[in-house]
Scaffold this motif. Structure first.
Motif, PDB file in Angstrom:
ATOM      1  N   GLU A   1       0.838  -1.212   0.000  1.00 56.97           N
ATOM      2  CA  GLU A   1       0.000   0.000   0.000  1.00 56.97           C
ATOM      3  C   GLU A   1       0.874   1.263   0.000  1.00 56.97           C
ATOM      4  O   GLU A   1       0.592   2.230  -0.717  1.00 56.97           O
ATOM      5  CB  GLU A   1      -0.916  -0.025   1.237  1.00 56.97           C
ATOM      6  N   ALA A   2       1.964   1.241   0.780  1.00 59.68           N
ATOM      7  CA  ALA A   2       2.878   2.397   0.849  1.00 59.68           C
ATOM      8  C   ALA A   2       3.513   2.651  -0.519  1.00 59.68           C
ATOM      9  O   ALA A   2       3.670   3.804  -0.946  1.00 59.68           O
ATOM     10  CB  ALA A   2       3.961   2.154   1.899  1.00 59.68           C
ATOM     11  N   HIS A   3       3.862   1.569  -1.230  1.00 58.43           N
ATOM     12  CA  HIS A   3       4.434   1.704  -2.573  1.00 58.43           C
ATOM     13  C   HIS A   3       3.408   2.252  -3.556  1.00 58.43           C
ATOM     14  O   HIS A   3       3.722   3.118  -4.365  1.00 58.43           O
ATOM     15  CB  HIS A   3       4.981   0.353  -3.054  1.00 58.43           C
ATOM     16  N   LYS A   4       2.177   1.719  -3.479  1.00 61.08           N
ATOM     17  CA  LYS A   4       1.110   2.194  -4.364  1.00 61.08           C
ATOM     18  C   LYS A   4       0.899   3.688  -4.173  1.00 61.08           C
ATOM     19  O   LYS A   4       0.790   4.446  -5.129  1.00 61.08           O
ATOM     20  CB  LYS A   4      -0.204   1.482  -4.010  1.00 61.08           C
ATOM     21  N   ARG A   5       0.829   4.094  -2.913  1.00 65.71           N
ATOM     22  CA  ARG A   5       0.577   5.489  -2.575  1.00 65.71           C
ATOM     23  C   ARG A   5       1.706   6.385  -3.107  1.00 65.71           C
ATOM     24  O   ARG A   5       1.459   7.472  -3.639  1.00 65.71           O
ATOM     25  CB  ARG A   5       0.469   5.612  -1.059  1.00 65.71           C
ATOM     26  N   ALA A   6       2.948   5.924  -2.975  1.00 66.41           N
ATOM     27  CA  ALA A   6       4.095   6.708  -3.454  1.00 66.41           C
ATOM     28  C   ALA A   6       3.977   6.967  -4.956  1.00 66.41           C
ATOM     29  O   ALA A   6       4.184   8.087  -5.427  1.00 66.41           O
ATOM     30  CB  ALA A   6       5.398   5.981  -3.131  1.00 66.41           C
ATOM     31  N   VAL A   7       3.617   5.923  -5.711  1.00 67.31           N
ATOM     32  CA  VAL A   7       3.477   6.066  -7.167  1.00 67.31           C
ATOM     33  C   VAL A   7       2.359   7.055  -7.497  1.00 67.31           C
ATOM     34  O   VAL A   7       2.523   7.925  -8.356  1.00 67.31           O
ATOM     35  CB  VAL A   7       3.218   4.692  -7.835  1.00 67.31           C
ATOM     36  N   GLU A   8       1.251   6.933  -6.768  1.00 66.99           N
ATOM     37  CA  GLU A   8       0.120   7.855  -6.988  1.00 66.99           C
ATOM     38  C   GLU A   8       0.526   9.301  -6.726  1.00 66.99           C
ATOM     39  O   GLU A   8       0.040  10.226  -7.350  1.00 66.99           O
ATOM     40  CB  GLU A   8      -1.058   7.487  -6.072  1.00 66.99           C
ATOM     41  N   GLU A   9       1.456   9.479  -5.762  1.00 69.50           N
ATOM     42  CA  GLU A   9       1.898  10.837  -5.413  1.00 69.50           C
ATOM     43  C   GLU A   9       3.151  11.242  -6.186  1.00 69.50           C
ATOM     44  O   GLU A   9       3.825  12.216  -5.841  1.00 69.50           O
ATOM     45  CB  GLU A   9       2.107  10.932  -3.899  1.00 69.50           C
ATOM     46  N   ASN A  10       3.468  10.433  -7.203  1.00 68.54           N
ATOM     47  CA  ASN A  10       4.585  10.745  -8.095  1.00 68.54           C
ATOM     48  C   ASN A  10       5.954  10.741  -7.415  1.00 68.54           C
ATOM     49  O   ASN A  10       6.872  11.447  -7.811  1.00 68.54           O
ATOM     50  CB  ASN A  10       4.337  12.090  -8.808  1.00 68.54           C
ATOM     51  N   ILE A  11       6.097   9.934  -6.352  1.00 70.86           N
ATOM     52  CA  ILE A  11       7.408   9.715  -5.738  1.00 70.86           C
ATOM     53  C   ILE A  11       7.924   8.422  -6.366  1.00 70.86           C
ATOM     54  O   ILE A  11       7.354   7.354  -6.156  1.00 70.86           O
ATOM     55  CB  ILE A  11       7.270   9.590  -4.211  1.00 70.86           C
ATOM     56  N   LEU A  12       8.980   8.546  -7.173  1.00 69.34           N
ATOM     57  CA  LEU A  12       9.376   7.404  -8.012  1.00 69.34           C
ATOM     58  C   LEU A  12      10.819   6.949  -7.809  1.00 69.34           C
ATOM     59  O   LEU A  12      11.223   5.931  -8.354  1.00 69.34           O
ATOM     60  CB  LEU A  12       9.153   7.758  -9.491  1.00 69.34           C
ATOM     61  N   SER A  13      11.596   7.713  -7.055  1.00 67.54           N
ATOM     62  CA  SER A  13      13.005   7.304  -6.961  1.00 67.54           C
ATOM     63  C   SER A  13      13.498   7.231  -5.520  1.00 67.54           C
ATOM     64  O   SER A  13      14.640   7.544  -5.223  1.00 67.54           O
ATOM     65  CB  SER A  13      13.879   8.253  -7.780  1.00 67.54           C
ATOM     66  N   SER A  14      12.618   6.795  -4.617  1.00 66.40           N
ATOM     67  CA  SER A  14      13.041   6.573  -3.231  1.00 66.40           C
ATOM     68  C   SER A  14      14.005   5.393  -3.209  1.00 66.40           C
ATOM     69  O   SER A  14      13.795   4.397  -3.896  1.00 66.40           O
ATOM     70  CB  SER A  14      11.827   6.254  -2.354  1.00 66.40           C
ATOM     71  N   THR A  15      15.073   5.504  -2.430  1.00 63.22           N
ATOM     72  CA  THR A  15      16.055   4.410  -2.372  1.00 63.22           C
ATOM     73  C   THR A  15      15.834   3.541  -1.142  1.00 63.22           C
ATOM     74  O   THR A  15      16.608   2.630  -0.871  1.00 63.22           O
ATOM     75  CB  THR A  15      17.488   4.969  -2.318  1.00 63.22           C
ATOM     76  N   ASP A  16      14.782   3.843  -0.369  1.00 62.80           N
ATOM     77  CA  ASP A  16      14.630   3.156   0.912  1.00 62.80           C
ATOM     78  C   ASP A  16      13.154   2.871   1.193  1.00 62.80           C
ATOM     79  O   ASP A  16      12.318   3.776   1.182  1.00 62.80           O
ATOM     80  CB  ASP A  16      15.230   4.045   2.013  1.00 62.80           C
ATOM     81  N   ASP A  17      12.841   1.600   1.445  1.00 61.53           N
ATOM     82  CA  ASP A  17      11.451   1.215   1.673  1.00 61.53           C
ATOM     83  C   ASP A  17      10.926   1.727   3.008  1.00 61.53           C
ATOM     84  O   ASP A  17       9.745   2.035   3.133  1.00 61.53           O
ATOM     85  CB  ASP A  17      11.322  -0.309   1.584  1.00 61.53           C
TER      86      ASP A  17
END
Length: 235
Positions: free
Chosen positions: A179-195
């Motif tokens: 869910e955290a990953h899905k949300r990041a993509v929806e908010e256009n955060i695409l290059s986080s290096t840390d889960d």
């Protein structure tokens, strides 16, 4: 109620999506052999060989999928699922998470293929600490003084007792990190290096546990030489 994550269905995602530019080699560093065995195989075996891990996924660059499958087969690891990675580490992890949707996992451990020394014996400790709303990351204390700088000028000297170096594996409830990953993509955060960063952004709590064994990231030729020494020493 009352079941701990050590009794729950846990998966592991080994992220080996890079192409090895820093190693200055035509072979991605994860495919280079350390003590006669490919580095990514050493990382896969940590989890694949654990009684606490139900399924293991290897995420690799699409150009290297067939080679990875061939090596896993040769090493007797053909039950490992191999999926193509994305353009960034974040996208690669997300693809790994999506590939597990049908498995019914409750917890997931996300590990970098370039950390082949993590100790399998620490897996149950990490799973005991995971809980709904709470992830656990492996870290290392900071032995050096650290400067916060701007334009090469020292702005602050943080208390190193409050600092940790982030390592992997990072372990989370499966549905929540997905869910955290899905949300990041929806908010256009695409290059986080840390889960853990994505998990905290999504409202989760993350606790740190220091690694019980050396857990270096092997990314440069010097790291590689040091890793060979560690293996030859039999540690």
């Amino acid at each position: 109620a009352g079941r701990s994550f050590t009794e729950m269905k846990t998966g592991a995602i080994i992220v080996a999506g890079g192409t090895g530019r820093r190693m200055k080699s035509s072979l991605p560093k994860q495919f280079m052999t350390l003590g006669g065995k490919e580095m990514f195989v050493r990382s896969v075996e940590i989890f694949h060989g654990s009684d606490f891990v139900y399924s293991t996924v290897l995420v690799v660059h699409r150009d290297w999928i067939n080679k990875a499958k061939e090596i896993l087969l040769k090493r007797g690891l053909n039950s490992v699922m191999v999926v193509p990675g994305g353009k960034s580490r974040q996208e690669s992890v997300y693809k790994g998470l999506l590939s597990c949707r049908e498995v019914g996992l409750e917890a997931i451990m996300i590990h970098d293929a370039v950390r082949p020394f993590f100790s399998r014996s620490q897996i149950p400790e990490l799973l005991r600490l995971v809980a709904p709303g709470r992830g656990v990351v492996v870290t290392e204390g900071v032995n050096d003084t650290v400067y916060l700088v701007g334009n090469d000028e020292v702005l602050d000297v943080p208390d190193r007792n409050c600092l940790r170096l982030a390592e992997t594996p990072q372990t989370f409830p499966y549905d929540e990190i997905l869910e955290a990953h899905k949300r990041a993509v929806e908010e256009n955060i695409l290059s986080s290096t840390d889960d853990a960063q994505l998990f905290v952004r999504s409202g989760g709590q993350v606790i740190t546990v220091n690694s019980i064994a050396p857990n270096p990231k092997i990314t440069t030729p010097f790291d590689f030489d040091m890793a060979e020494l560690l293996i030859n020493k039999g540690s």
